[in-house]
Design a protein around this motif. Sequence first.
Motif, PDB file in Angstrom:
ATOM      1  N   SER A  62       7.035   6.067   4.824  1.00  0.00           N
ATOM      2  CA  SER A  62       7.187   6.031   3.369  1.00  0.00           C
ATOM      3  C   SER A  62       7.921   4.755   2.982  1.00  0.00           C
ATOM      4  N   ARG A  89      10.521   2.231   1.029  1.00  0.00           N
ATOM      5  CA  ARG A  89      11.899   2.237   0.548  1.00  0.00           C
ATOM      6  C   ARG A  89      12.082   1.002  -0.337  1.00  0.00           C
ATOM      7  N   TYR A 105       4.741   9.680  10.009  1.00  0.00           N
ATOM      8  CA  TYR A 105       4.480   9.318   8.616  1.00  0.00           C
ATOM      9  C   TYR A 105       5.477   8.248   8.193  1.00  0.00           C
ATOM     10  N   ARG A 134       0.831  -1.207   0.000  1.00  0.00           N
ATOM     11  CA  ARG A 134       0.000   0.000   0.000  1.00  0.00           C
ATOM     12  C   ARG A 134       0.866   1.258   0.000  1.00  0.00           C
ATOM     13  N   LEU A 135       1.921   1.268   0.818  1.00  0.00           N
ATOM     14  CA  LEU A 135       2.824   2.411   0.838  1.00  0.00           C
ATOM     15  C   LEU A 135       3.508   2.603  -0.511  1.00  0.00           C
ATOM     16  N   CYS A 136       3.894   1.507  -1.148  1.00  0.00           N
ATOM     17  CA  CYS A 136       4.517   1.609  -2.481  1.00  0.00           C
ATOM     18  C   CYS A 136       3.531   2.178  -3.497  1.00  0.00           C
ATOM     19  N   ARG A 137       2.309   1.741  -3.415  1.00  0.00           N
ATOM     20  CA  ARG A 137       1.269   2.173  -4.356  1.00  0.00           C
ATOM     21  C   ARG A 137       0.826   3.613  -4.107  1.00  0.00           C
ATOM     22  N   ASP A 138       0.598   3.955  -2.820  1.00  0.00           N
ATOM     23  CA  ASP A 138      -0.026   5.232  -2.483  1.00  0.00           C
ATOM     24  C   ASP A 138       0.933   6.282  -1.923  1.00  0.00           C
ATOM     25  N   GLY A 139       2.151   5.897  -1.628  1.00  0.00           N
ATOM     26  CA  GLY A 139       3.124   6.847  -1.098  1.00  0.00           C
ATOM     27  C   GLY A 139       3.021   7.023   0.409  1.00  0.00           C
ATOM     28  N   GLU A 140       3.744   7.994   0.897  1.00  0.00           N
ATOM     29  CA  GLU A 140       3.835   8.259   2.334  1.00  0.00           C
ATOM     30  C   GLU A 140       2.457   8.437   2.968  1.00  0.00           C
ATOM     31  N   GLN A 141       2.305   7.845   4.166  1.00  0.00           N
ATOM     32  CA  GLN A 141       1.027   7.929   4.879  1.00  0.00           C
ATOM     33  C   GLN A 141       1.267   8.004   6.377  1.00  0.00           C
TER      34      GLN A 141
END
Length: 106
Positions: A70, A72, A68, A22-29
């Motif tokens: 992100s 890597r 947050y 999800r982080l790879c798909r949507d970016g930092e959260q």
Amino acid sequence: MSPAPDLFRCLADPTRRAIFERLCRDGEQPVTLITAAAGVSQPAVSKHLGQLKAVGLVADRQTGRQTYYSPRPAALASITDWTHEMAGFWAARMDRLDDLLSRMDQ
């Protein structure tokens, strides 16, 4: 060169893998958003994020009271390199097997 076993162990867990994807798909959260999507408790998400961070798959940054995370994805380089190496190894083995079977058929 074999990738670190910890990286495989970390990604073997479906919840951690889903968080990382999800982080790879949507970016930092922020943790709150990750928790809302994870389907597990906030303490469980924090533990998963800690394990992802330990193997270098995520980084965190603090802004006020919010943390947050992100992705890597470069941390996957050892797995990518290893799978390419293994693909070449098995392709060569299959070519030799194909040659052997061809000679046996003659």
